[in-house]
Design a protein around this motif. Structure first.
Motif, PDB file in Angstrom:
ATOM      1  N   UNK A  61       0.838  -1.210   0.000  1.00 10.98           N
ATOM      2  CA  UNK A  61       0.000   0.000   0.000  1.00 10.98           C
ATOM      3  C   UNK A  61       0.870   1.257   0.000  1.00 10.98           C
ATOM      4  N   UNK A  62       1.988   1.224   0.710  1.00  5.42           N
ATOM      5  CA  UNK A  62       2.911   2.356   0.724  1.00  5.42           C
ATOM      6  C   UNK A  62       3.521   2.558  -0.656  1.00  5.42           C
ATOM      7  N   UNK A  63       3.923   1.473  -1.300  1.00  2.00           N
ATOM      8  CA  UNK A  63       4.474   1.547  -2.654  1.00  2.00           C
ATOM      9  C   UNK A  63       3.455   2.164  -3.595  1.00  2.00           C
ATOM     10  N   UNK A  64       2.215   1.749  -3.486  1.00  2.00           N
ATOM     11  CA  UNK A  64       1.164   2.273  -4.365  1.00  2.00           C
ATOM     12  C   UNK A  64       0.974   3.778  -4.177  1.00  2.00           C
ATOM     13  N   UNK A  65       1.112   4.276  -2.951  1.00  2.00           N
ATOM     14  CA  UNK A  65       1.006   5.719  -2.714  1.00  2.00           C
ATOM     15  C   UNK A  65       2.142   6.465  -3.406  1.00  2.00           C
ATOM     16  N   UNK A  66       3.345   5.926  -3.318  1.00  2.00           N
ATOM     17  CA  UNK A  66       4.497   6.567  -3.960  1.00  2.00           C
ATOM     18  C   UNK A  66       4.357   6.507  -5.478  1.00  2.00           C
ATOM     19  N   UNK A  67       3.967   5.350  -6.003  1.00  2.00           N
ATOM     20  CA  UNK A  67       3.779   5.215  -7.451  1.00  2.00           C
ATOM     21  C   UNK A  67       2.733   6.195  -7.966  1.00  2.00           C
ATOM     22  N   UNK A  68       1.636   6.367  -7.224  1.00  2.00           N
ATOM     23  CA  UNK A  68       0.585   7.304  -7.646  1.00  2.00           C
ATOM     24  C   UNK A  68       1.110   8.736  -7.666  1.00  2.00           C
ATOM     25  N   UNK A  69       1.917   9.098  -6.682  1.00  2.00           N
ATOM     26  CA  UNK A  69       2.476  10.457  -6.635  1.00  2.00           C
ATOM     27  C   UNK A  69       3.432  10.694  -7.790  1.00  2.00           C
ATOM     28  N   UNK A  70       4.163   9.664  -8.201  1.00  2.00           N
ATOM     29  CA  UNK A  70       5.175   9.808  -9.245  1.00  2.00           C
ATOM     30  C   UNK A  70       4.639   9.586 -10.652  1.00  2.00           C
ATOM     31  N   UNK A  71       3.386   9.181 -10.766  1.00  2.00           N
ATOM     32  CA  UNK A  71       2.791   8.930 -12.070  1.00  2.00           C
ATOM     33  C   UNK A  71       2.987  10.153 -12.970  1.00  2.00           C
ATOM     34  N   UNK A  72       3.441   9.951 -14.178  1.00  2.00           N
ATOM     35  CA  UNK A  72       3.686  11.023 -15.164  1.00  2.00           C
ATOM     36  C   UNK A  72       4.875  11.907 -14.818  1.00  2.00           C
ATOM     37  N   UNK A  73       5.766  11.470 -13.922  1.00  2.00           N
ATOM     38  CA  UNK A  73       6.924  12.289 -13.558  1.00  2.00           C
ATOM     39  C   UNK A  73       8.245  11.591 -13.838  1.00  2.00           C
ATOM     40  N   UNK A  74       8.218  10.551 -14.656  1.00  2.00           N
ATOM     41  CA  UNK A  74       9.456   9.868 -15.000  1.00  2.00           C
ATOM     42  C   UNK A  74       9.293   8.362 -14.934  1.00  2.00           C
ATOM     43  N   UNK A  75      10.402   7.676 -15.116  1.00  2.00           N
ATOM     44  CA  UNK A  75      10.417   6.221 -15.073  1.00  2.00           C
ATOM     45  C   UNK A  75      11.153   5.795 -13.808  1.00  2.00           C
ATOM     46  N   UNK A  76      10.473   5.017 -12.986  1.00  2.00           N
ATOM     47  CA  UNK A  76      11.032   4.571 -11.711  1.00  2.00           C
ATOM     48  C   UNK A  76      10.873   3.058 -11.620  1.00  2.00           C
ATOM     49  N   UNK A  77      11.754   2.409 -10.865  1.00  2.00           N
ATOM     50  CA  UNK A  77      11.716   0.950 -10.774  1.00  2.00           C
ATOM     51  C   UNK A  77      12.236   0.493  -9.424  1.00  2.00           C
ATOM     52  N   UNK A  78      12.129  -0.810  -9.201  1.00  2.00           N
ATOM     53  CA  UNK A  78      12.714  -1.432  -8.016  1.00  2.00           C
ATOM     54  C   UNK A  78      12.072  -1.003  -6.706  1.00  2.00           C
ATOM     55  N   UNK A  79      10.771  -0.742  -6.724  1.00  2.00           N
ATOM     56  CA  UNK A  79      10.091  -0.294  -5.498  1.00  2.00           C
ATOM     57  C   UNK A  79      10.114  -1.388  -4.436  1.00  2.00           C
ATOM     58  N   UNK A  80      10.482  -1.001  -3.221  1.00  2.00           N
ATOM     59  CA  UNK A  80      10.437  -1.899  -2.067  1.00  2.00           C
ATOM     60  C   UNK A  80       9.900  -1.122  -0.877  1.00  2.00           C
ATOM     61  N   UNK A  81       8.980  -1.721  -0.144  1.00  2.00           N
ATOM     62  CA  UNK A  81       8.434  -1.082   1.051  1.00  2.00           C
ATOM     63  C   UNK A  81       8.732  -1.902   2.281  1.00  2.00           C
ATOM     64  N   UNK A  82       9.173  -1.236   3.348  1.00  2.00           N
ATOM     65  CA  UNK A  82       9.444  -1.942   4.605  1.00  2.00           C
ATOM     66  C   UNK A  82       8.988  -1.066   5.769  1.00  2.00           C
TER      67      UNK A  82
END
Length: 84
Positions: A61-82
């Motif tokens: 769920x934390x990863x999804x929040x970050x991905x939503x914020x970054x949508x349309x702002x570049x290419x990001x990968x390797x998301x890990x949440x702890x």
């Protein structure tokens, strides 16, 4: 709800950083390629980042929040949440 730290790779420019902040998330750190340039040389760009998500039900769920914020702002990968 617990806090999570989400790490990911990609170029976090000023616009993307602003989007993360507007989403109520906090960029807590970043690092580059792990090497120093020769004296007078350029340091590597910061390409790995950590964002604190204050309220999430899970790491995913934390990863999804970050991905939503970054949508349309570049290419990001390797998301890990702890948990923080």
């Amino acid at each position: 709800m617990p806090s999570y730290l989400v790490t990911f790779a990609g170029r976090l420019n000023d616009e993307a950083r602003g989007a993360v902040t507007r989403a109520g998330l906090l960029v807590t750190g970043g690092h580059g390629g792990g090497s120093l340039g020769a004296q007078g040389g350029q340091l590597p760009e910061i390409d790995h980042h950590t964002v604190r998500v204050a309220d999430a039900d899970s790491g995913q769920a934390a990863i999804e929040q970050v991905e939503a914020a970054l949508d349309d702002h570049g290419t990001f990968s390797g998301f890990e949440g702890r948990p923080e």
